[in-house]
Design a protein around this motif. Sequence first.
Motif, PDB file in Angstrom:
ATOM      1  N   LYS A  83      -3.159 -39.013 -18.209  1.00 37.75           N
ATOM      2  CA  LYS A  83      -2.310 -39.787 -19.114  1.00 37.75           C
ATOM      3  C   LYS A  83      -2.971 -39.895 -20.490  1.00 37.75           C
ATOM      4  O   LYS A  83      -4.177 -40.071 -20.588  1.00 37.75           O
ATOM      5  CB  LYS A  83      -2.095 -41.193 -18.551  1.00 37.75           C
ATOM      6  CG  LYS A  83      -1.196 -41.246 -17.333  1.00 37.75           C
ATOM      7  CD  LYS A  83      -0.974 -42.705 -16.962  1.00 37.75           C
ATOM      8  CE  LYS A  83      -0.129 -42.818 -15.725  1.00 37.75           C
ATOM      9  NZ  LYS A  83       0.091 -44.216 -15.339  1.00 37.75           N
ATOM     10  N   GLN A 114       8.101 -51.660 -22.892  1.00 37.28           N
ATOM     11  CA  GLN A 114       6.707 -51.906 -22.526  1.00 37.28           C
ATOM     12  C   GLN A 114       6.409 -51.261 -21.161  1.00 37.28           C
ATOM     13  O   GLN A 114       5.398 -50.593 -20.983  1.00 37.28           O
ATOM     14  CB  GLN A 114       6.513 -53.433 -22.451  1.00 37.28           C
ATOM     15  CG  GLN A 114       5.116 -53.880 -22.162  1.00 37.28           C
ATOM     16  CD  GLN A 114       4.316 -54.178 -23.427  1.00 37.28           C
ATOM     17  OE1 GLN A 114       4.868 -54.327 -24.511  1.00 37.28           O
ATOM     18  NE2 GLN A 114       3.023 -54.229 -23.292  1.00 37.28           N
ATOM     19  N   GLU A 115       7.327 -51.457 -20.207  1.00 31.33           N
ATOM     20  CA  GLU A 115       7.116 -50.923 -18.856  1.00 31.33           C
ATOM     21  C   GLU A 115       7.037 -49.400 -18.864  1.00 31.33           C
ATOM     22  O   GLU A 115       6.175 -48.811 -18.213  1.00 31.33           O
ATOM     23  CB  GLU A 115       8.251 -51.378 -17.918  1.00 31.33           C
ATOM     24  CG  GLU A 115       7.993 -52.762 -17.366  1.00 31.33           C
ATOM     25  CD  GLU A 115       9.220 -53.371 -16.691  1.00 31.33           C
ATOM     26  OE1 GLU A 115      10.125 -52.624 -16.271  1.00 31.33           O
ATOM     27  OE2 GLU A 115       9.265 -54.614 -16.612  1.00 31.33           O
ATOM     28  N   ILE A 116       7.947 -48.762 -19.600  1.00 33.03           N
ATOM     29  CA  ILE A 116       7.944 -47.291 -19.650  1.00 33.03           C
ATOM     30  C   ILE A 116       6.636 -46.794 -20.266  1.00 33.03           C
ATOM     31  O   ILE A 116       5.977 -45.898 -19.737  1.00 33.03           O
ATOM     32  CB  ILE A 116       9.153 -46.754 -20.443  1.00 33.03           C
ATOM     33  CG1 ILE A 116      10.455 -47.092 -19.713  1.00 33.03           C
ATOM     34  CG2 ILE A 116       9.034 -45.237 -20.664  1.00 33.03           C
ATOM     35  CD1 ILE A 116      11.717 -46.819 -20.518  1.00 33.03           C
ATOM     36  N   GLU A 172       3.780 -48.269 -20.447  1.00 33.79           N
ATOM     37  CA  GLU A 172       2.616 -48.544 -19.599  1.00 33.79           C
ATOM     38  C   GLU A 172       2.591 -47.662 -18.347  1.00 33.79           C
ATOM     39  O   GLU A 172       1.543 -47.438 -17.763  1.00 33.79           O
ATOM     40  CB  GLU A 172       2.566 -50.038 -19.262  1.00 33.79           C
ATOM     41  CG  GLU A 172       2.271 -50.826 -20.537  1.00 33.79           C
ATOM     42  CD  GLU A 172       1.996 -52.308 -20.340  1.00 33.79           C
ATOM     43  OE1 GLU A 172       2.396 -52.853 -19.304  1.00 33.79           O
ATOM     44  OE2 GLU A 172       1.383 -52.899 -21.251  1.00 33.79           O
ATOM     45  N   LYS A 173       3.758 -47.154 -17.974  1.00 34.60           N
ATOM     46  CA  LYS A 173       3.808 -46.259 -16.819  1.00 34.60           C
ATOM     47  C   LYS A 173       3.400 -44.833 -17.227  1.00 34.60           C
ATOM     48  O   LYS A 173       2.629 -44.167 -16.544  1.00 34.60           O
ATOM     49  CB  LYS A 173       5.235 -46.253 -16.264  1.00 34.60           C
ATOM     50  CG  LYS A 173       5.322 -45.732 -14.861  1.00 34.60           C
ATOM     51  CD  LYS A 173       6.685 -46.036 -14.247  1.00 34.60           C
ATOM     52  CE  LYS A 173       7.061 -44.871 -13.357  1.00 34.60           C
ATOM     53  NZ  LYS A 173       8.408 -44.391 -13.519  1.00 34.60           N
ATOM     54  N   GLU A 174       3.921 -44.394 -18.369  1.00 38.86           N
ATOM     55  CA  GLU A 174       3.702 -42.993 -18.756  1.00 38.86           C
ATOM     56  C   GLU A 174       2.378 -42.741 -19.464  1.00 38.86           C
ATOM     57  O   GLU A 174       1.917 -41.613 -19.530  1.00 38.86           O
ATOM     58  CB  GLU A 174       4.845 -42.527 -19.675  1.00 38.86           C
ATOM     59  CG  GLU A 174       6.143 -42.373 -18.919  1.00 38.86           C
ATOM     60  CD  GLU A 174       7.249 -41.786 -19.777  1.00 38.86           C
ATOM     61  OE1 GLU A 174       6.961 -41.062 -20.758  1.00 38.86           O
ATOM     62  OE2 GLU A 174       8.412 -42.069 -19.462  1.00 38.86           O
ATOM     63  N   THR A 193      -1.685 -44.423 -20.779  1.00 39.62           N
ATOM     64  CA  THR A 193      -2.688 -45.470 -20.635  1.00 39.62           C
ATOM     65  C   THR A 193      -2.558 -46.316 -21.893  1.00 39.62           C
ATOM     66  O   THR A 193      -3.040 -45.935 -22.966  1.00 39.62           O
ATOM     67  CB  THR A 193      -4.103 -44.864 -20.499  1.00 39.62           C
ATOM     68  OG1 THR A 193      -4.072 -43.955 -19.392  1.00 39.62           O
ATOM     69  CG2 THR A 193      -5.135 -45.942 -20.253  1.00 39.62           C
TER      70      THR A 193
END
Length: 311
Positions: free
Chosen positions: A2, A16-18, A20-22, A24
Motif C-alpha cells: 500500500k 476516510q474509510e476508502i 484508509e482501506k486502500e 496506509t
Amino acid sequence: MKHDIIIVAKLHQPTQEILEKEFTAHRLYEAADRAAFLKELGPKIRAVASGGPGVNAAMMDALPNLKLISHFGVGYDVVDVDAAKKRGIRVTNTPDVLNDCVADTAMALTLNVMRKFPQSEAYLRSGYWETRGGYPLTTSLGGKTMGIVGLGRIGEAIARRAQASGMKIAYHNRNKKDVAYPYYPDPVSLAKACDVLMLVTPGGAETKNLVNAKVLDALGPKGYLVNISRGSVVDQPVLLRYLQEGRIAGAGLDVFAEEPKVPAGFYSLDNAVLFPHVGSATHETRFAMGMVQVDNIRALFAGKPLLTPVV
Ligand code: 8YV
C-alpha cells in the motif's frame, strides 16, 4: 504494497474509510507534534488528501517527494497553489458534483433573506400569529435582478434557479463570457444594476475584500447581498455595520471570514439569514466530492491522468 498518504483533516466518513482501506493513511490532524510527524513520513509521501486548513508551502517543503495534493472542495484557497506550481506538485479539487447543492443553498438564502421565511416561522412559533395577526409583508423575487459575481458552473446553476423564480440575471467576471446575460466590468457597476448581489467567486488573495463599502453603497438600501463563496470576499466588519445601519436591505451568508467564528453582532440582526457553511453539505454531494478526491489519488498511483487538476 500500500502507498503511504497523509490525510490533513478528518474527511467525510465514507471517503476516510476508502482512503484508509486502500492506502496506509497517516492522520495529520491527530499528530501531537506536527513537525515530527512530517519529518518522519516526509520521503515516503507522494500524495496528500487535503481538507480543513489545507496545505501550505512549509508542509510541501517537509514532503520532498510529494506529487499530488488532492483537495476536498471546489474552492482550494487553503492550498498554496503557487508554491505547489513552483515545486512541480499537482493540485486537484472536487468541482461539478456540488453545483446543484450549492446552487440550492444560494437560492435558499435568497428566498429566506428576501421573504424572511426564518423570521416568519419564528413569529408563528412565538404564538404571535394569533395575538398580533399576520406577519409583515416582505419582498418578491420575481422581476428583480440577480447580479452574479463569478459566473462559473455554480453561478450558471444559480442563474437557472433564479430565472425559474422569475428573476433576471446580470453578471461580472474578470472576462466577459459567451452568454446572453448582461455583463458588467466591475462589482460596483453590477451592484448598482441589481437587487441581489450573489457572490460565487473563488476566495484567496485576488478577491479579498472585493465587496467593500463602495460596492455596498452601490447596492443600496433596497439591495441584498448573498455570499456562498468565501467570507474573505467581503469586508466583514463593513458588512456588519451596513446591515446594522440598514444601508443595505439584508444579507444571506453561508460563509464567514474566520469560520466557525461569527462576530456576535450578526446574531442579533433581523435582516440577515446565516448558515454555518452548509453549501454542499448533503450525504450525496459530500460522498460524490469524496470520490473525486479519492479517484485523483488513485489516478496518481496508477500513472493515469488526474481527473480534476487545478495545476
Ligand atoms: C465545503 C466548499 O464545505 O467546496 C467548497 O469549496 O466550500 C464546501 O463545499 C468545503 O470544501 C469543506 O468542507
